[in-house]
Design a protein around this motif. Structure first.
Motif, PDB file in Angstrom:
ATOM      1  N   ARG A   1       4.639   2.052   8.444  1.00  9.49           N
ATOM      2  CA  ARG A   1       3.507   2.120   7.509  1.00  9.49           C
ATOM      3  C   ARG A   1       3.131   0.735   7.019  1.00  9.49           C
ATOM      4  NH1 ARG A   1       4.125   6.209   2.695  1.00  9.49           N
ATOM      5  NH2 ARG A   1       2.097   5.230   2.228  1.00  9.49           N
ATOM      6  N   ALA A   2       4.135  -0.090   6.765  1.00 12.75           N
ATOM      7  CA  ALA A   2       3.856  -1.444   6.298  1.00 12.75           C
ATOM      8  C   ALA A   2       3.112  -2.232   7.364  1.00 12.75           C
ATOM      9  CB  ALA A   2       5.164  -2.147   5.925  1.00 12.75           C
ATOM     10  N   ILE A   3       3.559  -2.149   8.590  1.00 13.93           N
ATOM     11  CA  ILE A   3       2.874  -2.858   9.684  1.00 13.93           C
ATOM     12  C   ILE A   3       1.428  -2.397   9.793  1.00 13.93           C
ATOM     13  CG2 ILE A   3       2.815  -3.153  12.189  1.00 13.93           C
ATOM     14  CD1 ILE A   3       5.921  -2.901  12.101  1.00 13.93           C
ATOM     15  N   ALA A   4       1.214  -1.093   9.715  1.00  8.62           N
ATOM     16  CA  ALA A   4      -0.141  -0.549   9.840  1.00  8.62           C
ATOM     17  C   ALA A   4      -1.049  -1.028   8.724  1.00  8.62           C
ATOM     18  CB  ALA A   4      -0.080   0.979   9.847  1.00  8.62           C
ATOM     19  N   ALA A   5      -0.491  -1.331   7.548  1.00 11.02           N
ATOM     20  CA  ALA A   5      -1.311  -1.792   6.423  1.00 11.02           C
ATOM     21  C   ALA A   5      -1.974  -3.130   6.713  1.00 11.02           C
ATOM     22  CB  ALA A   5      -0.456  -1.897   5.168  1.00 11.02           C
ATOM     23  N   PHE A   6      -1.417  -3.887   7.654  1.00 13.36           N
ATOM     24  CA  PHE A   6      -1.982  -5.201   7.969  1.00 13.36           C
ATOM     25  C   PHE A   6      -2.898  -5.163   9.196  1.00 13.36           C
ATOM     26  CE2 PHE A   6       2.004  -6.006   5.707  1.00 13.36           C
ATOM     27  CZ  PHE A   6       1.528  -6.802   4.667  1.00 13.36           C
ATOM     28  N   ASP A   7      -3.129  -3.980   9.745  1.00 10.15           N
ATOM     29  CA  ASP A   7      -4.032  -3.858  10.888  1.00 10.15           C
ATOM     30  C   ASP A   7      -5.427  -4.356  10.525  1.00 10.15           C
ATOM     31  OD1 ASP A   7      -2.214  -2.870  12.671  1.00 10.15           O
ATOM     32  OD2 ASP A   7      -2.893  -0.781  12.571  1.00 10.15           O
TER      33      ASP A   7
ATOM     34  N   ASN B   1       0.809  -1.229   0.000  1.00 14.21           N
ATOM     35  CA  ASN B   1       0.000   0.000   0.000  1.00 14.21           C
ATOM     36  C   ASN B   1       0.840   1.277   0.000  1.00 14.21           C
ATOM     37  OD1 ASN B   1      -2.101  -1.779   0.086  1.00 14.21           O
ATOM     38  ND2 ASN B   1      -2.812  -1.258   2.130  1.00 14.21           N
ATOM     39  N   GLY B   2       1.947   1.250  -0.759  1.00 17.18           N
ATOM     40  CA  GLY B   2       2.771   2.441  -0.896  1.00 17.18           C
ATOM     41  C   GLY B   2       3.691   2.727   0.270  1.00 17.18           C
ATOM     42  N   ALA B   3       3.950   1.747   1.133  1.00 19.10           N
ATOM     43  CA  ALA B   3       4.817   1.980   2.289  1.00 19.10           C
ATOM     44  C   ALA B   3       6.235   2.349   1.886  1.00 19.10           C
ATOM     45  CB  ALA B   3       4.845   0.739   3.182  1.00 19.10           C
ATOM     46  N   ASP B   4       6.698   1.851   0.747  1.00 19.25           N
ATOM     47  CA  ASP B   4       7.992   2.243   0.178  1.00 19.25           C
ATOM     48  C   ASP B   4       9.134   2.109   1.190  1.00 19.25           C
ATOM     49  OD1 ASP B   4       9.645   3.053  -1.887  1.00 19.25           O
ATOM     50  OD2 ASP B   4       9.357   5.195  -1.498  1.00 19.25           O
TER      51      ASP B   4
END
Length: 252
Positions: free
Chosen positions: A32-38, A24-27
């Motif tokens: 940010r990547a961890i939060a995308a899997f919340d 999701n664009g965490a780049d």
């Protein structure tokens, strides 16, 4: 069981075959990547994540998911035919060792049935090794009998995944096709205590809530524990993971 009752009993999980640190664009931003899997419970990462050329940030992302209440899972294919790599048992054990070092709590065993040339001895030997590492097993075989009939290895910490039984690439299948399989899955859950997972895929996820409700309606009465709605490639082509549909949101 009504659709709302099925929704209340079903939690979201995710199979994600994209690059973990780019979800999701965490780049490369681990937070940010961890939060995308919340909002997801079990999160399955793709095979290449655990290779030497894999995402160097996978381990901290998996640790972050676990710290926020999720369960990071790895992936191995144990198939021997139809283009699958036919890994030796030694190679499968090495891959499971790697997933354990990365912080996985379990591993998806893909292509695990007789249709991919997998013998029951091969399946059971790999399950036993995963269990020896403290890893749960999520088995994906088209016919549940191939991995669950008379099982002496699969138990309450493990699961079975039905892939696209109701909704496949945007097409809803006929009940006569999926109902016998779902009934068989429910019977194995009652006997073995396993967790039941279902995926549903569509190229158009703009109306994810409505699609999820239709899938849940079809799943009524089959005691499915976890559901994912995804694009057909599970994020492999675009590193996108949708938020859990609202009807399932917040149910880890």
């Amino acid at each position: 069981m009504t659709t709302s009752e099925q929704a209340a009993a079903t939690r979201p999980f995710a199979v994600y075959y994209g690059w973990p640190s780019y979800v999701n664009g965490a780049d490369g931003d681990v937070a940010r990547a961890i939060a995308a899997f919340d909002g997801y419970g079990v999160v399955v990462f793709g095979d290449d994540t655990a290779t030497q050329a894999g995402d160097a940030l996978a381990a901290p992302i998996m640790a972050g998911i676990a710290a926020r209440g999720g369960e990071p899972y790895g992936y191995v294919t144990i198939g021997v035919s139809h283009g699958e790599p036919d890994h030796s048992l030694e190679e499968l054990r090495a891959r499971l060792d790697t997933w354990r070092r990365l912080g996985a709590r379990g591993v998806l065993f893909d292509c695990a049935g007789a249709d991919y040339g997998v013998s029951r001895d091969r399946f059971d030997a790999t399950v036993k090794y995963a269990h020896s590492l403290g890893l749960s097993v999520l088995a994906n075989a088209w016919d549940p009998d191939d991995v669950l009939a008379h099982s002496v290895t699969m138990g309450a910490e493990d699961g079975y995944m039905g892939e696209n039984d109701v909704l496949s690439d945007g097409q809803f299948l006929a009940p006569a096709i999926y109902q016998p399989k779902l009934a068989k899955m429910a019977a194995y859950k009652a006997k073995l205590g396993i967790t039941l997972y279902e995926t549903a895929t569509s190229g158009d996820l703009q109306h994810a809530d409505a699609l999820t409700v239709r899938v849940l309606t079809a799943l009524q009465g089959y005691r499915i524990d976890a559901l994912q709605l995804s694009d057909p490639m599970y994020g492999a082509t675009d590193n996108i993971l949708i938020r859990p549909p609202a009807v399932l949101a917040g149910r880890r």
